[in-house]
Write an enzyme that holds these catalytic residues in place. Structure first.
Site, mmCIF file in Angstrom:
data_model
loop_
_atom_site.group_PDB
_atom_site.id
_atom_site.type_symbol
_atom_site.label_atom_id
_atom_site.label_comp_id
_atom_site.label_asym_id
_atom_site.label_seq_id
_atom_site.Cartn_x
_atom_site.Cartn_y
_atom_site.Cartn_z
ATOM 1 C CE LYS A 115 45.240 29.719 -20.864
ATOM 2 N NZ LYS A 115 46.460 29.519 -19.529
ATOM 3 N NE ARG B 30 46.407 23.551 -22.905
ATOM 4 C CZ ARG B 30 46.147 23.878 -21.914
ATOM 5 N NH1 ARG B 30 44.294 24.068 -21.421
ATOM 6 N NH2 ARG B 30 45.980 24.333 -19.804
ATOM 7 N NE ARG C 285 44.767 28.550 -11.088
ATOM 8 C CZ ARG C 285 45.696 27.779 -12.688
ATOM 9 N NH1 ARG C 285 44.978 28.952 -13.365
ATOM 10 N NH2 ARG C 285 46.182 26.899 -12.789
ATOM 11 N NE ARG D 121 43.849 23.604 -12.526
ATOM 12 C CZ ARG D 121 43.452 24.345 -13.667
ATOM 13 N NH1 ARG D 121 43.414 24.906 -14.002
ATOM 14 N NH2 ARG D 121 44.657 23.352 -14.117
ATOM 15 N NE ARG E 94 48.342 22.258 -15.378
ATOM 16 C CZ ARG E 94 48.372 23.826 -14.652
ATOM 17 N NH1 ARG E 94 48.208 23.495 -13.084
ATOM 18 N NH2 ARG E 94 47.389 24.475 -14.869
#
Ligand code: ADP
Ligand code: AMP
Length: 206
Positions: free
Chosen positions: A13, A88, A122, A152, A163
């Site tokens: 996204k 969300r 990531r 992160r 998640r």
């Protein structure tokens, strides 16, 4: 144009939002980036959000809805905006519907077995929010602004699983929600980054 990008964590996204927002000259609003910036700036909102983010849970609707409501009234949203990571929950979608009309909801589909590898590899730029992947970006600095990239905390494997569970339970129902309202555009996110961008642009032009 007012857009929403939907999809599980790691779907791409943020990567696509950056490109599409630039192409259509609309504001890119990532609620995750906004919350991380609040945490870095040690604000009260950041302190409230941190414990939820660290556990891979959603930040309460009341906090997020107010934050987005203020943000979409800013000057750079006059030409439209792209919401990345919001809504969300159904409550967030209902609240957004009260505030404004959305043109399209782009659902980026990626098989769940690909997501853990995407998320755990990531690396993020702390300054501009750009995302890279260790397999395609060897340098540890951002191409755009030169800042040192970081991983992160919530991209570590312990949190990623929760998640994805939270996404299935609370966010995936929004696919049917927007389909019923005739807004949904589904895009195959399991292609090269440029091909995903092309699919989104083609879909929006229809
Ligand atoms: P999201 O914002 O949906 O959580 P990101 O845009 O941050 O996802 O992408 C997650 C990771 O996957 C990043 O490391 C990014 O570089 C990588 N990525 C994004 N799109 C693709 C793609 N089409 N193919 C392979 N890797 C991708
Ligand atoms: P993201 O950068 O979109 O992956 O978001 C990182 C984390 O921020 C999420 O796991 C949530 O804890 C929190 N967050 C971001 N956007 C929202 C939202 N719309 N509602 C609730 N929590 C959010």
């Amino acid at each position: 144009m007012k857009l929403i990008f939907l999809g599980p964590p790691g779907a791409g996204k943020g990567t696509q939002a950056e490109r599409i927002a630039e192409r259509y000259q609309i504001a890119h609003i990532s609620t995750g980036d906004m919350l991380r910036s609040e945490i870095r700036n040690a604000t009260l909102l950041g302190a409230q959000a941190k414990s939820f983010i660290d556990r891979g849970e959603l930040v309460p609707d009341s906090v997020i809805i107010g934050m987005v409501e203020n943000r979409i009234q800013e000057d750079d949203c006059k030409n439209g905006f792209l919401l990345d990571g919001f809504p969300r929950t159904t409550a967030q979608a209902d609240a957004l519907g009260e505030l404004t009309e959305i043109d399209y909801v782009v659902d980026i589909e990626v098989p769940s077995e690909r997501l853990v590898a995407r998320i755990s590899g990531r690396r993020m730029c702390p300054d501009c929010g750009a995302a890279y992947h260790v397999t395609t970006h060897a340098a540890d600095t951002c191409d755009k602004c030169g800042a040192k990239l970081y991983q992160r905390d919530d991209d570590r494997e312990e949190t990623v699983h929760n998640r994805l569970v939270v996404y299935e339970k609370k966010t995936a129902p929004l696919i049917a929600y927007y389909q019923e309202r005739g807004k949904l555009l589904t895009v195959d996110g399991d292609q090269a980054i440029d091909s995903v961008t092309d699919s989104i642009v083609k879909g929006l032009a229809k």
